[in-house]
Design an enzyme around this catalytic site. Structure first.
Site, PDB file in Angstrom:
ATOM      1  N   HIS A  81      -1.668 -26.477  -2.124  1.00 23.63           N
ATOM      2  CA  HIS A  81      -2.472 -25.336  -2.566  1.00 23.63           C
ATOM      3  C   HIS A  81      -2.395 -24.162  -1.587  1.00 23.63           C
ATOM      4  O   HIS A  81      -2.401 -22.997  -1.991  1.00 23.63           O
ATOM      5  CB  HIS A  81      -3.922 -25.790  -2.791  1.00 23.63           C
ATOM      6  CG  HIS A  81      -4.043 -26.786  -3.913  1.00 23.63           C
ATOM      7  ND1 HIS A  81      -4.672 -28.008  -3.763  1.00 23.63           N
ATOM      8  CD2 HIS A  81      -3.557 -26.772  -5.184  1.00 23.63           C
ATOM      9  CE1 HIS A  81      -4.579 -28.680  -4.899  1.00 23.63           C
ATOM     10  NE2 HIS A  81      -3.913 -27.955  -5.774  1.00 23.63           N
ATOM     11  N   ASP A 175       1.326 -23.334 -11.472  1.00 27.80           N
ATOM     12  CA  ASP A 175       0.908 -24.582 -10.820  1.00 27.80           C
ATOM     13  C   ASP A 175       0.823 -25.666 -11.898  1.00 27.80           C
ATOM     14  O   ASP A 175      -0.255 -26.120 -12.293  1.00 27.80           O
ATOM     15  CB  ASP A 175      -0.470 -24.353 -10.166  1.00 27.80           C
ATOM     16  CG  ASP A 175      -1.043 -25.610  -9.546  1.00 27.80           C
ATOM     17  OD1 ASP A 175      -2.232 -25.577  -9.148  1.00 27.80           O
ATOM     18  OD2 ASP A 175      -0.314 -26.624  -9.470  1.00 27.80           O
ATOM     19  N   SER A 176       1.991 -26.040 -12.406  1.00 27.71           N
ATOM     20  CA  SER A 176       2.028 -26.884 -13.611  1.00 27.71           C
ATOM     21  C   SER A 176       2.404 -28.330 -13.286  1.00 27.71           C
ATOM     22  O   SER A 176       2.807 -28.644 -12.170  1.00 27.71           O
ATOM     23  CB  SER A 176       3.087 -26.327 -14.575  1.00 27.71           C
ATOM     24  OG  SER A 176       4.373 -26.572 -14.015  1.00 27.71           O
ATOM     25  N   ASP A 178       5.035 -31.554 -14.417  1.00 24.25           N
ATOM     26  CA  ASP A 178       6.502 -31.567 -14.471  1.00 24.25           C
ATOM     27  C   ASP A 178       7.018 -30.918 -15.758  1.00 24.25           C
ATOM     28  O   ASP A 178       6.263 -30.750 -16.721  1.00 24.25           O
ATOM     29  CB  ASP A 178       7.002 -33.022 -14.421  1.00 24.25           C
ATOM     30  CG  ASP A 178       6.631 -33.709 -13.107  1.00 24.25           C
ATOM     31  OD1 ASP A 178       6.537 -34.947 -13.099  1.00 24.25           O
ATOM     32  OD2 ASP A 178       6.406 -32.982 -12.112  1.00 24.25           O
TER      33      ASP A 178
HETATM   34  N1  SAM Z   1       0.156 -29.746  -8.096  1.00 21.85           N
HETATM   35  C1  SAM Z   1       0.534 -30.461  -9.302  1.00 21.85           C
HETATM   36  C2  SAM Z   1       2.031 -30.645  -9.375  1.00 21.85           C
HETATM   37  O1  SAM Z   1       2.749 -30.012  -8.618  1.00 21.85           O
HETATM   38  O2  SAM Z   1       2.452 -31.471 -10.218  1.00 21.85           O
HETATM   39  C3  SAM Z   1      -0.001 -29.719 -10.507  1.00 21.85           C
HETATM   40  C4  SAM Z   1      -1.478 -29.859 -10.590  1.00 21.85           C
HETATM   41  S1  SAM Z   1      -2.306 -29.125 -11.913  1.00 21.85           S
HETATM   42  C5  SAM Z   1      -3.422 -30.406 -12.233  1.00 21.85           C
HETATM   43  C6  SAM Z   1      -1.155 -29.140 -13.250  1.00 21.85           C
HETATM   44  C7  SAM Z   1      -1.843 -28.658 -14.493  1.00 21.85           C
HETATM   45  O3  SAM Z   1      -0.925 -28.011 -15.393  1.00 21.85           O
HETATM   46  C8  SAM Z   1      -2.485 -29.781 -15.324  1.00 21.85           C
HETATM   47  O4  SAM Z   1      -3.878 -29.682 -15.247  1.00 21.85           O
HETATM   48  C9  SAM Z   1      -1.959 -29.565 -16.743  1.00 21.85           C
HETATM   49  O5  SAM Z   1      -2.928 -29.804 -17.740  1.00 21.85           O
HETATM   50  C10 SAM Z   1      -1.547 -28.104 -16.679  1.00 21.85           C
HETATM   51  N2  SAM Z   1      -0.585 -27.690 -17.712  1.00 21.85           N
HETATM   52  C11 SAM Z   1       0.507 -28.364 -18.145  1.00 21.85           C
HETATM   53  N3  SAM Z   1       1.126 -27.660 -19.126  1.00 21.85           N
HETATM   54  C12 SAM Z   1       0.407 -26.502 -19.293  1.00 21.85           C
HETATM   55  C13 SAM Z   1       0.545 -25.373 -20.139  1.00 21.85           C
HETATM   56  N4  SAM Z   1       1.555 -25.279 -21.029  1.00 21.85           N
HETATM   57  N5  SAM Z   1      -0.365 -24.373 -20.035  1.00 21.85           N
HETATM   58  C14 SAM Z   1      -1.390 -24.452 -19.123  1.00 21.85           C
HETATM   59  N6  SAM Z   1      -1.595 -25.513 -18.304  1.00 21.85           N
HETATM   60  C15 SAM Z   1      -0.689 -26.521 -18.391  1.00 21.85           C
END
Ligand code: SAM
Length: 304
Positions: A81, A175-176, A178
């Protein structure tokens, strides 16, 4: 996700203190996995997008997993972060509005809000269950989710960007999860072109770009997609013990800003007082890549 020897059924929000020897296991692929000893299962719910689990581990504090994959742990979340936030925020000349896509655990938002110059930080997270789990079980991460300068939007980041007007944000942080499931759309060249459209001139994108050791994602393609939209793309690396292979990468993309030649040292010194990983030396050295990664990303990123 759980080692085979422990069949279990979980009621949502159950709080199971198991007399069994319980281990959380993330299988990175057919050859490598990562395991943590678990004291308690604190939360488990199936959202419309993924399985959301929270465990109390013996060695890493609380951990959040999505579909069994490690998202963050109390012990080492600050690495990810701090680096994904402070690096762009400390080289952009005047960041006022920041967009975080994903990041429902709140950790990135927390770090972005350390910068008083940020007037508004918008977070677009597809899964409200992640936000709720963060608020309930990770108060040190989630305080940014209720911050007066933050705006939390629950929705798909691809749609949010598409529907946003041009030149809205100075920095966009992806910050998604995979590039699978709901996250796949957040890694395409088409998405990054839309992201560029809603960036202000001189804007910066910072995106998580997977582990340099992992072969299941083609890193040259992941970074190459960023290059479809931006003239300068750099790879940044850092060590995160609970992430696959303990070594992670992020993409820094911009048409105008260098990732470490224009660090605002006065602001950086102030930020360093509150960080556990980021400092100016780490900032600069994070763009020094090992040869195996340089070979993978040669011709794609500027520092390979
Ligand atoms: N630090 C982590 C990593 O590197 O894998 C990521 C943490 S954060 C919890 C990832 C977030 O992306 C999840 O909460 C997931 O629900 C969100 N996410 C995945 N696809 C998404 C999308 N299309 N739009 C918005 N959020 C999304």
């Amino acid at each position: 996700m759980f080692s085979k020897k422990i069949p279990h059924t979980l009621e949502s929000d159950s709080d199971i203190t198991s007399p069994l020897d319980l281990w959380y296991q993330e299988r990175h692929n057919d050859e490598v996995s990562f395991g943590l000893h678990v004291k308690k299962v604190l939360h488990s719910v199936q959202s419309p997008f993924q399985r959301v689990d929270v465990f109390e581990s013996t060695g890493f504090g609380r951990i959040l997993t999505l579909d069994g994959l490690m998202m963050c742990s109390d012990r080492d979340e600050f690495v990810y972060h701090e680096m994904i936030s402070h690096v762009p925020l400390l080289v952009h000349p005047n960041p006022k509005r920041v967009l975080v896509i994903g990041g429902g655990d709140g950790g990135t938002l927390r770090e972005v809000l350390r910068h008083d110059c940020v007037q508004e930080a918008v977070l677009c997270e597809i899964d409200g269950e992640v936000v709720e789990a963060a608020k309930q079980f990770f108060p040190s991460l989630a305080f940014g989710l209720n911050h007066p300068r933050a705006k939390v939007h629950i929705g798909d980041g691809v749609d949010f960007v598409k529907k946003s007007a041009a030149a809205q944000f100075d920095i966009i942080i992806v910050d998604s999860t995979d590039p699978i499931g709901p996250g796949v759309g957040l890694f395409s060249g088409e998405f990054y072109k839309e992201v560029k459209r809603i960036l202000t001139p001189g804007g910066i994108v910072m995106a998580q770009c997977e582990s340099p050791w992992e072969n299941k994602f083609d890193l040259a393609k992941v970074y190459g997609n960023l290059k479809e939209a931006f003239s300068s793309v750099y790879s940044m690396v850092g060590t995160i013990p609970s992430y696959p292979y303990g070594y992670w990468s992020w993409g820094f993309a911009s048409d105008d800003v260098h990732p470490f030649e224009s660090i605002n040292f006065e602001k950086a010194r102030a930020i360093e007082k509150g960080t556990k990983y980021y400092n100016v030396d780490i900032h600069k050295s994070a763009f020094a890549l090992p040869n195996f990664l340089k070979q993978k990303l040669h011709g794609v990123v500027k520092n390979a």
